[in-house]
Enzyme design. Sequence first.
Site, PDB file in Angstrom:
ATOM      1  N   GLU A  15       0.822  -1.215   0.000  1.00  0.00           N
ATOM      2  CA  GLU A  15       0.000   0.000   0.000  1.00  0.00           C
ATOM      3  C   GLU A  15       0.860   1.271   0.000  1.00  0.00           C
ATOM      4  OE1 GLU A  15      -3.640  -0.395   2.616  1.00  0.00           O
ATOM      5  OE2 GLU A  15      -2.491  -2.126   3.295  1.00  0.00           O
ATOM      6  N   SER A 150      -6.575  -2.200   1.566  1.00  0.00           N
ATOM      7  CA  SER A 150      -6.869  -1.624   0.241  1.00  0.00           C
ATOM      8  C   SER A 150      -7.396  -2.660  -0.750  1.00  0.00           C
ATOM      9  CB  SER A 150      -5.620  -0.939  -0.344  1.00  0.00           C
ATOM     10  OG  SER A 150      -5.303   0.214   0.391  1.00  0.00           O
ATOM     11  N   TYR A 216      -9.803   3.308  -5.843  1.00  0.00           N
ATOM     12  CA  TYR A 216      -8.798   4.292  -6.231  1.00  0.00           C
ATOM     13  C   TYR A 216      -8.797   4.695  -7.705  1.00  0.00           C
ATOM     14  CZ  TYR A 216      -7.031   2.832  -1.683  1.00  0.00           C
ATOM     15  OH  TYR A 216      -6.922   2.547  -0.352  1.00  0.00           O
ATOM     16  N   ARG A 255     -11.480   3.368  10.868  1.00  0.00           N
ATOM     17  CA  ARG A 255     -12.659   3.171  10.019  1.00  0.00           C
ATOM     18  C   ARG A 255     -13.015   1.687   9.980  1.00  0.00           C
ATOM     19  NH1 ARG A 255     -10.955   3.614   5.042  1.00  0.00           N
ATOM     20  NH2 ARG A 255     -12.007   1.724   4.340  1.00  0.00           N
ATOM     21  N   ASP A 257     -15.599  -1.269   8.135  1.00  0.00           N
ATOM     22  CA  ASP A 257     -16.432  -1.547   6.961  1.00  0.00           C
ATOM     23  C   ASP A 257     -17.476  -2.614   7.263  1.00  0.00           C
ATOM     24  OD1 ASP A 257     -14.804   0.232   5.568  1.00  0.00           O
ATOM     25  OD2 ASP A 257     -13.440  -1.363   4.909  1.00  0.00           O
ATOM     26  N   GLU A 270     -14.034  -5.513   8.074  1.00  0.00           N
ATOM     27  CA  GLU A 270     -12.689  -5.320   8.615  1.00  0.00           C
ATOM     28  C   GLU A 270     -12.544  -3.919   9.176  1.00  0.00           C
ATOM     29  OE1 GLU A 270      -9.605  -4.247   5.285  1.00  0.00           O
ATOM     30  OE2 GLU A 270     -10.728  -5.987   4.597  1.00  0.00           O
ATOM     31  N   ASN A 272      -9.753  -0.528   9.778  1.00  0.00           N
ATOM     32  CA  ASN A 272      -8.532   0.180   9.362  1.00  0.00           C
ATOM     33  C   ASN A 272      -8.126   1.123  10.487  1.00  0.00           C
ATOM     34  OD1 ASN A 272      -8.419  -0.438   6.233  1.00  0.00           O
ATOM     35  ND2 ASN A 272     -10.542  -0.002   6.750  1.00  0.00           N
ATOM     36  N   GLY A 276      -7.159   5.925   5.102  1.00  0.00           N
ATOM     37  CA  GLY A 276      -6.623   6.774   4.050  1.00  0.00           C
ATOM     38  C   GLY A 276      -6.999   8.232   4.222  1.00  0.00           C
TER      39      GLY A 276
END
Length: 309
Positions: A15, A150, A216, A255, A257, A270, A272, A276
């Site tokens: 990443e 990612s 992305y 964060r 999900d 999952e 984070n 980002g």
Amino acid sequence: MNKKIAVLLGGTSSERNISIKSGYAILDSLLKSKLNAYPIDTRDYSMTELKQNGFNQAYIALHGKGGEDGSIQGFLQYLNISYTGSGIMASSISIDKFRTKLLWKSRGLLTAPDIYLSKKKNIDSIYSTIEKQTLKLGFPIIIKPNKHGSSIGITVISSVTKLYEAINKTFNYDDNILIEKFIKGKEYTVSILGQTVLPIVHISTKNAFYDYNAKYVCPSTQYVCPSGLNPIQEKKLKEIALLAWNTLECCGCGRIDFILDNKDQFWLLEINTIPGMTNRSLTPMSAKAAGMSFDELVLLILKMNEKYV
């Protein structure tokens, strides 16, 4: 005392490119706020020199291995340099999808049924067992590296004929992988600042799932914030997210999900711990919906790390 801030970015994980984008967005914001900040690419910089070069604060913008796995956190604590985000234990657990799911399941939270595979075992000798277990999960399934973010290295397959090819492909990214039942539904992401849950984002993509391209590259990916959930659903999701966050003892900014299935159930995907901070990132989007500018968000995350000093 005027803090000298090292914005840690780049690194050596898969990443790296996203980390560089996040890091320079953070750096520009800190400089705009008249703070004494410098970019430090951990791939090219001897981290033992941080202290002797006068750095006493670190803003971690490293994604994946070396940034979210507790290793850099431990090193910074050893140097007595304060840093942003979660601590050593929360970071090292959160990057491990399998062990994160074990803790979440222990609190009664919903996560997709899975099979955990290690490359260290003789995979060839247990392929028939894997096939039987996978058939029990039911197709489609999603195969993912255990410690990557990612959506790198993730494959969704709909039949057993592609199983071994997908497993071998995923082992190129990680020595440990997860085979999960693919939960169909709407995807949501929840950003958390300390103990504050920010407005929820609903993600809509034309791809099979919210993969790397959808995140992305793909211009057709759509984000809705506020999410459009009804008040009952929104309250429920925020409660689940905060419980999931506190179960792992995360802090700072992160964060989580989710998938909402057709039975109105939220499934955890999952977490984070270093989300980002690019121009397509979801945490700044949530903050904006809460009335917070990007610069305000960056400063708030920085302020939260003072307990590590």
